[in-house]
Scaffold this motif. Structure first.
Motif, PDB file in Angstrom:
ATOM      1  N   ILE A  40       4.672   1.327 -10.946  1.00 52.27           N
ATOM      2  CA  ILE A  40       3.946   2.470 -10.414  1.00 52.27           C
ATOM      3  C   ILE A  40       2.836   2.032  -9.464  1.00 52.27           C
ATOM      4  N   PHE A  55       1.531   9.421 -10.063  1.00 55.26           N
ATOM      5  CA  PHE A  55       1.418   8.706 -11.346  1.00 55.26           C
ATOM      6  C   PHE A  55       0.349   7.605 -11.358  1.00 55.26           C
ATOM      7  N   VAL A  61       8.402  12.629 -15.338  1.00 52.09           N
ATOM      8  CA  VAL A  61       9.103  12.088 -14.164  1.00 52.09           C
ATOM      9  C   VAL A  61      10.155  13.076 -13.676  1.00 52.09           C
ATOM     10  N   PRO A  80       7.604   0.756 -15.944  1.00 48.64           N
ATOM     11  CA  PRO A  80       6.356   1.492 -15.705  1.00 48.64           C
ATOM     12  C   PRO A  80       5.340   0.715 -14.875  1.00 48.64           C
ATOM     13  N   LEU A  89       3.202   8.708 -17.945  1.00 45.68           N
ATOM     14  CA  LEU A  89       4.521   8.280 -17.498  1.00 45.68           C
ATOM     15  C   LEU A  89       5.516   8.393 -18.646  1.00 45.68           C
TER      16      LEU A  89
END
Length: 643
Positions: free
Chosen positions: A289, A50, A63, A286, A58
């Motif tokens: 990541i 990612f 996922v 998020p 994302l």
């Protein structure tokens, strides 16, 4: 009667308990060697998927799709292919691509071309391992040390220096062996996997919906709905299974049962739980990541201890890969694919504990160049995976030969095995092909370079052997001539090493030509490498009495045995041939390979002849390799043309 039954039941229970205890102990030890590479993959896999060079958008669909792909990649490639199928193809308990190649070459009625092709595949697969041995330490240690950036961005400039320092210490330590600290590897890695599972569980409990990713529908819908994106994703998902081939390669150390038990009962569940935890984390945040693994911790104060633990785990994983490179080099020498180079045994109890100085320092230099050249684990991820997937595909092809030719599977059953696993292997390999321009060329270049070296040495030795055989005199005719009337015989024993025991050794002819004498006892000694890992000492030597004081001695070693000719000669007493080393002289041929005259047809290209000559000149002497007493060795030289 009842007492007897109870006693037997108690004995059986005690025996079963002892076996389970031994199995558990072996499984824990295996965690320190077998699962190091695949066990450190969570450090960078999800981050690369990612946030790498080809990042996926994302959202919940991607996922869950990636988590499902990771689960089924681990299940199909590692669990089904290696643990349940290929690990059954053992060569007297030993695994690895060399053992698998040896099994495949036993195919009956195979044409020379087919045997050459299988041999070439095995050599190339082994050569690719060296590319992996360079990438793995660099990738693993660098990805662990990058956790310092999560502690504080101020430490970012120190990531590369600390990584290089750790790698230098790791390779410098190799000469001491791992016998002293090897016992700690298993418990440390067991703690590592427990930590992976706990961190994953903590985050899964906050978002249990990720557990549905085990359903293969998420992987299928992701691949069918977004095929282009899924294809790119496979190039990163493959990072989750790198190291899967190590389960087979290290089978000889721990046994199939212990590795199987450790994988299914401990490693696989905890490993995948960590991937699920990372998926749950990035869905909730998020921003995580950038470093999803180190952000799994519930408290930021735990990041630094996790960095230390991760670094320790990657050092252990790197140690296993480096030791594998040493072992593979030793096996290649025994099987005749590599010139003799110095090998040191670092443990008196463990036969597999070896150290190869030349390989060690060459690996260190290359690893440092890789770290300083790629500079980040994300960049290294572009180079990681293509060599591994190619090796896995070669394993599948060789395993197909074994199941069809040796296990006598029917064509439909063997074809189903081949097609199923080759389709999966090819999917991962083709997805990694796009990495070639971004750095994937490097492990392929290392593998290709090693392949050229190994194949050139093999070809050169074969041509040299054919030339020597053409020029040799049949030993039986020579002995018959001695019976009629020969040179003066002197006291003592002369041992002449030769690769062609049916002919008169060149060193014997040169000695006779220059010194005009023969020893009272003459032993023509041939050392052969068997295609099995170990040859029992009861089968080590075979003696033939030829008359006129001549004996032919055959000594056999497996590809994981340590050559020791004085020890082998001591075994000959039981066969009626005893040796006193103080009255024994060892005669070795020291050939010099010369080029053919211009215009003469050659069976080796000029550049290969030059390469072979260089390797031939720089190979270690037979005196050191076979542990012969230096003050009892005589070397006699000759010039040989390869044609």
């Amino acid at each position: 009667m009842r007492t007897s039954v109870r006693t037997e039941s108690a004995a059986e229970a005690a025996s079963g308990s002892g076996q389970r205890s031994a199995l558990a102990t072996t499984a824990v030890a295996a965690m320190g060697v077998v699962f190091g590479d695949i066990g450190t993959s969570p450090l960078y896999t999800m981050k690369e998927v990612f946030g790498g060079h080809h990042p996926l958008p994302l959202n919940e669909g991607t996922v869950l799709g990636i988590l499902s792909l990771v689960f089924w990649a681990l299940t199909i490639t590692v669990s089904l292919k290696y643990v349940l199928f290929i690990m059954r193809a053992d060569n007297r308990g030993e695994g690895g691509i060399m053992a698998l190649t040896a099994l495949a070459l036993r195919t009956a009625n195979a044409t020379p071309r087919v045997l050459w092709l299988m041999s070439a595949l095995g050599i190339f697969g082994a050569a690719l391992f060296y590319g992996d041995a360079v990438i793995t330490p660099a990738m693993s240690v660098l990805s662990a040390v990058e956790g310092l950036e999560v502690v504080t961005p101020l430490l970012s400039p120190w990531v590369l220096p600390i990584t290089v320092a750790i790698l230098v210490l790791l390779f410098v330590f190799q000469r001491h062996g791992t016998a002293a600290v090897g016992a700690l590897f298993g418990p440390v890695m067991m703690f590592w996997f427990a930590t992976l599972g706990l961190l994953g569980l903590w985050n899964v409990l906050r978002n249990p919906s990720v557990l549905t990713a085990i359903n293969p529908w998420y992987a299928l819908s992701f691949c069918l709905g977004q095929p282009g994106m899924a294809f790119l994703a496979l190039g990163s998902v493959v990072l989750a299974i790198t190291g899967g081939e190590a389960l087979y390669a290290d089978m000889g150390h721990f046994g199939r049962r212990a590795i199987k038990w450790a994988w299914f009962a401990f490693v696989f569940p905890l490993l995948y739980l960590n991937y699920l935890g990372q998926g749950a984390l990035i869905l909730a945040d998020p921003q995580a990541i950038s470093s999803p693994f180190f952000r799994l911790v519930p408290d930021e104060r735990l990041v630094l201890p996790l960095v230390v633990l991760a670094t320790t785990a990657t050092v252990i994983a790197s140690q296993a890969v480096i030791s594998g490179a040493f072992s593979l080099t030793s096996q290649a020498m025994q099987l005749g694919y590599c010139p003799r180079i110095q090998v040191r045994f670092t443990s008196e109890r463990e036969r597999g504990q070896i150290y190869v100085p030349n390989i060690n320092w060459l690996l260190l230099l290359t690893v440092i160049v890789v770290v300083l050249g790629f500079r980040s684990s994300s960049n290294l991820a572009s180079a990681y995976g293509i060599a591994v997937t190619l090796t896995m595909m070669i394993d599948t092809l060789l395993a197909f030969v074994v199941v069809r030719a040796l296990w006598q599977w029917s064509w439909p059953r063997a074809a189903l095995f081949l097609v199923f696993f080759v389709v999966v292997d090819f999917a991962f390999f083709s997805a990694n092909v796009i990495k070639i321009v971004d750095g994937g060329w490097f492990p392929l270049a290392v593998g290709a370079g090693v392949f050229v070296l190994l194949s050139t040495w093999r070809l050169g030795r074969r041509l040299l052997g054919e030339r020597q055989r053409q020029q040799s005199i049949p030993l039986a005719d020579f002995i018959a001539g001695i019976a009629v009337g020969g040179p003066q015989r002197v006291r003592g024993c002369g041992v002449f090493l030769t690769a062609h025991p049916e002919g008169v050794p060149r060193a014997l002819l040169h000695n006779l030509n220059h010194n005009q004498v023969l020893h009272e006892r003459v032993v023509v000694l041939n050392v052969a490498a068997a295609d099995v890992p170990h040859v029992p000492e009861a089968e080590r030597v075979r003696v033939e009495a030829l008359g006129q004081g001549f004996h032919r001695l055959h000594v056999a070693y497996g590809f994981k045995d340590e050559p020791d000719l004085p020890r082998a000669l001591a075994l000959c007493a039981a066969h009626g041939l005893s040796f006193d080393l103080m009255s024994t002289s060892f005669f070795l041929g020291r050939d010099t390979v010369v080029r053919l005259p211009p215009g003469h047809p050659a069976r080796m290209a000029n550049w290969r002849q030059t390469l072979f000559n260089w390797m031939f000149r720089n190979a270690d002497t037979a005196t050191e390799f076979f542990k012969l007493p230096p003050n009892r060795v005589v070397e006699l030289g000759a010039q040989v043309e390869l044609c």
